[in-house]
Design a protein around this motif. Structure first.
Motif, short mmCIF file in Angstrom:
data_model
loop_
_atom_site.label_atom_id
_atom_site.label_comp_id
_atom_site.label_asym_id
_atom_site.label_seq_id
_atom_site.Cartn_x
_atom_site.Cartn_y
_atom_site.Cartn_z
N LYS A 179 1.27 -0.92 0.35
CA LYS A 179 0.27 -0.19 -0.35
C LYS A 179 0.89 0.70 -0.21
O LYS A 179 2.16 1.24 0.49
CB LYS A 179 -1.14 0.18 1.59
N SER A 196 -6.00 -5.23 3.71
CA SER A 196 -7.23 -5.53 3.45
C SER A 196 -8.11 -4.30 3.56
O SER A 196 -9.20 -4.54 3.82
CB SER A 196 -7.36 -7.38 4.45
N SER A 197 -7.43 -3.26 4.62
CA SER A 197 -8.07 -2.39 4.36
C SER A 197 -8.36 -1.41 3.31
O SER A 197 -7.70 -1.57 2.61
CB SER A 197 -7.22 -1.37 5.19
N ASN A 198 -10.12 -1.20 3.12
CA ASN A 198 -10.44 -0.28 2.02
C ASN A 198 -10.57 2.26 2.42
O ASN A 198 -10.70 2.27 1.50
CB ASN A 198 -12.22 -0.38 1.81
#
Length: 185
Positions: free
Chosen positions: A49, A182-184
């Protein structure tokens, strides 16, 4: 009488050997506290990310229990505008026992580093987190840790648990990687 005397001598010899071993182990234990007065180790993880997203997620106190499940609460004691100098009480569930740690932000540079000091549970710990962008646009999160015991006896025990402490910090970074990727947010 000769048999009794021989048996007593054997028992005394065994007692002397056991006491010698106990004394030797005690000396070794206390020598650890004199020789090794602090622990230092490094943990790393690469997160797929961008750095700004990773830094924001890392500093979101409301979601920290998603990657450090032992944290049950964080209470702000002193909150500064620049973050540096802020103090918190962090309650941790340590195998069924609640421990409250005092956390102080020693340094905070947006999208670059966070340096935290923890006091509690017999330890004085400094966690120095640095955030860097890799060549492929991911984020390298590095943790440099320094730990001292807050008294001599606990200091003697630190070398015996270094591997466990380093493994736990690496697991937290691995948990954070999974959480962040996995975070949006």
């Amino acid at each position: 009488m000769s048999k009794q005397s021989t048996a007593d001598k054997k028992k005394m010899k065994i007692v002397k050997i056991v006491l010698g071993v106990v004394v030797a182990l005690s000396i070794a234990f206390f020598a650890l506290g004199i020789i090794v007065q602090e622990l230092n180790y490094e943990s790393k993880v690469t997160i797929n990310k961008p750095l700004t997203e990773v830094f924001k997620l890392f500093n979101n106190d409301e979601r920290i229990s998603e990657w450090i499940p032992e944290i049950t609460s964080i209470k702000s004691v002193v909150k500064t505008e620049e973050v540096k100098g802020s103090t918190f009480l962090v309650t941790v569930n340590n195998q069924g026992t609640e421990i409250t740690l005092e956390e102080k932000v020693l340094d905070f540079v947006d999208n670059e580093k966070v340096r935290l000091f923890f006091k509690g549970g017999g330890m004085l710990k400094v966690d120095d987190y640095t955030f860097k962008t890799t060549e492929n646009g991911a984020t390298l999160l590095t943790l440099d840790t320094n730990i001292r015991g807050d008294n001599f006896i606990l200091g003697c025990m630190l070398p015996l648990v270094k591997g466990k402490l380093a493994k736990q910090d690496q697991e937290y970074l691995n948990n954070f990687k999974k959480f962040a990727e996995s975070s949006n947010d």
